[in-house]
Scaffold this motif. Structure first.
Motif, short mmCIF file in Angstrom:
data_model
loop_
_atom_site.label_atom_id
_atom_site.label_comp_id
_atom_site.label_asym_id
_atom_site.label_seq_id
_atom_site.Cartn_x
_atom_site.Cartn_y
_atom_site.Cartn_z
N TYR A 95 28.45 -13.78 -21.33
CA TYR A 95 27.47 -14.69 -21.92
C TYR A 95 26.77 -14.08 -23.13
N LEU A 96 26.40 -14.96 -24.05
CA LEU A 96 25.47 -14.61 -25.11
C LEU A 96 24.21 -15.44 -24.88
N TYR A 97 23.12 -14.76 -24.57
CA TYR A 97 21.84 -15.43 -24.31
C TYR A 97 21.12 -15.68 -25.64
N LEU A 98 20.73 -16.96 -25.85
CA LEU A 98 20.08 -17.35 -27.11
C LEU A 98 18.60 -17.64 -26.96
N GLY A 99 18.04 -17.43 -25.79
CA GLY A 99 16.62 -17.73 -25.61
C GLY A 99 16.42 -19.17 -25.22
N TYR A 100 15.39 -19.82 -25.79
CA TYR A 100 15.01 -21.15 -25.35
C TYR A 100 15.40 -22.22 -26.37
N TRP A 101 15.82 -23.35 -25.82
CA TRP A 101 16.07 -24.55 -26.61
C TRP A 101 15.04 -25.59 -26.22
N VAL A 102 14.46 -26.26 -27.22
CA VAL A 102 13.47 -27.31 -26.97
C VAL A 102 13.98 -28.59 -27.61
N GLU A 103 14.36 -29.53 -26.78
CA GLU A 103 14.86 -30.81 -27.30
C GLU A 103 13.77 -31.48 -28.12
N GLY A 104 14.12 -31.92 -29.33
CA GLY A 104 13.15 -32.56 -30.21
C GLY A 104 12.49 -31.61 -31.19
N SER A 105 12.74 -30.31 -31.06
CA SER A 105 12.18 -29.33 -31.99
C SER A 105 13.25 -28.98 -33.03
N LYS A 106 12.97 -29.25 -34.30
CA LYS A 106 13.94 -28.97 -35.36
C LYS A 106 14.23 -27.47 -35.47
N LYS A 107 13.24 -26.65 -35.11
CA LYS A 107 13.44 -25.20 -35.15
C LYS A 107 14.55 -24.75 -34.21
N MET A 108 14.79 -25.54 -33.16
CA MET A 108 15.72 -25.15 -32.10
C MET A 108 17.05 -25.88 -32.15
N ASP A 109 17.20 -26.84 -33.06
CA ASP A 109 18.39 -27.68 -33.08
C ASP A 109 19.69 -26.88 -33.21
N TYR A 110 19.64 -25.78 -33.95
CA TYR A 110 20.86 -25.03 -34.23
C TYR A 110 21.51 -24.49 -32.95
N LYS A 111 20.73 -24.21 -31.92
CA LYS A 111 21.28 -23.58 -30.71
C LYS A 111 22.26 -24.48 -29.97
N ILE A 112 22.05 -25.77 -30.06
CA ILE A 112 22.87 -26.70 -29.29
C ILE A 112 24.26 -26.85 -29.90
N ARG A 113 24.48 -26.31 -31.11
CA ARG A 113 25.78 -26.44 -31.78
C ARG A 113 26.83 -25.52 -31.18
N PHE A 114 26.41 -24.50 -30.45
CA PHE A 114 27.36 -23.50 -29.95
C PHE A 114 27.80 -23.88 -28.53
N GLN A 115 28.93 -24.56 -28.47
CA GLN A 115 29.44 -25.08 -27.20
C GLN A 115 30.74 -24.37 -26.82
N PRO A 116 31.06 -24.24 -25.51
CA PRO A 116 30.26 -24.69 -24.38
C PRO A 116 29.13 -23.72 -24.06
N GLN A 117 28.10 -24.25 -23.43
CA GLN A 117 26.95 -23.43 -23.06
C GLN A 117 26.38 -23.91 -21.74
N GLU A 118 25.60 -23.03 -21.13
CA GLU A 118 24.92 -23.36 -19.88
C GLU A 118 23.41 -23.38 -20.10
N HIS A 119 22.74 -24.29 -19.38
CA HIS A 119 21.29 -24.37 -19.41
C HIS A 119 20.75 -24.06 -18.01
N LEU A 120 19.62 -23.41 -17.98
CA LEU A 120 19.00 -23.08 -16.70
C LEU A 120 18.16 -24.25 -16.22
N SER A 121 18.51 -24.80 -15.06
CA SER A 121 17.81 -25.92 -14.47
C SER A 121 17.19 -25.47 -13.15
N PRO A 122 16.41 -26.33 -12.50
CA PRO A 122 15.87 -25.96 -11.18
C PRO A 122 16.97 -25.63 -10.17
#
Length: 249
Positions: free
Chosen positions: A214-241
């Motif tokens: 894995y390459l950990y990229l920190g946090y992604w915030v949906e709706g934040s333009k500062k974070m949009d770039y992170k979602i481009r690197f697919q496939p990826q996993e998100h931490l959920s409950p």
């Protein structure tokens, strides 16, 4: 009376402050110190729970009314760059990245200061001194690497002494299951190179070559333009409950 075992980490909660990503929101963080011989193993464990490192502190969001920050990690073995990312790799084929133990230099600080002035002049790092920068680089008790990206010199294949101008720097941790990009910065006058994307692509390849997942990229915030770039690197996993889950966006 509560007695804490000296090997048991203690966790603390920050006071509320303005959220840097979502207007009108307040953020809080839970954090602990990474010290001693157990620091690398503790970081490995906490990273599985969405923590990030800053100097000798591991932290994660603990906001009372918001769960917008989502931990993201790229599945490096399955990743394949698309056409636009391949263009970015080709555009930066004249660069060479050298990985070493973290050692701050005046050249790095000058580049860092220029980057902050152009990109984050109102942020919390705007007032960082040379000493502050040195602490950011050196204050780590885990396996941390610093990667300098320079223009290739005529003999770059054989020696580091001929490498040219410093264009970008990444500070990254090596953990049991992957690499984690702690902080990166680059020459703001080289926008056409997309150096931020390039460094992530380079880290994906480095992580793969190390045999890590894995390459950990920190946090992604949906709706934040500062974070949009992170979602481009697919496939990826998100931490959920429920734990780490493959992102189906």
């Amino acid at each position: 009376m509560t007695v804490h075992h000296p090997q048991t980490p203690q966790f603390f909660l920050t006071s509320p402050s303005a959220c840097p990503y979502l207007p009108g929101q307040a953020e809080r963080k839970v954090f602990t110190h990474l010290v001693g011989e157990r620091a690398p193993a503790l970081l490995d464990l906490l990273s599985q729970g969405g923590f990030r490192r800053s100097q000798n502190i591991a932290y994660r969001p603990a906001c009372e009314r918001c769960r917008a920050c989502v931990s993201v990690r790229i599945l490096v073995d399955e990743f394949s760059p698309g056409k636009s990312m391949r263009r970015i790799l080709a555009k930066n084929s004249d660069l060479v990245g050298r990985m070493s133990t973290p050692s701050p230099t005046s050249e790095q600080y000058s580049l860092f200061h220029n980057y902050i002035d152009h990109r984050h002049a109102r942020g919390g790092m705007a007032e960082m001194s040379v000493l502050d920068y040195a602490m950011m680089v050196e204050d780590s008790q885990v396996d941390t690497r610093l990667i300098e990206y320079r223009r290739k010199g005529p003999d770059s294949r054989f020696t580091t002494t001929s490498d040219g101008e410093l264009l970008a720097v990444a500070l990254s941790d090596v953990m049991a299951d992957g690499m984690s990009m702690v902080y990166s910065f680059f020459d703001p006058d080289e926008d056409q190179r997309s150096l931020g994307t390039y460094m992530i692509l380079d880290h994906i390849e480095r992580t793969r070559r190390m045999g890590l997942s894995y390459l950990y990229l920190g946090y992604w915030v949906e709706g934040s333009k500062k974070m949009d770039y992170k979602i481009r690197f697919q496939p990826q996993e998100h931490l959920s409950p429920k734990g780490w889950e493959r992102y189906q966006g």
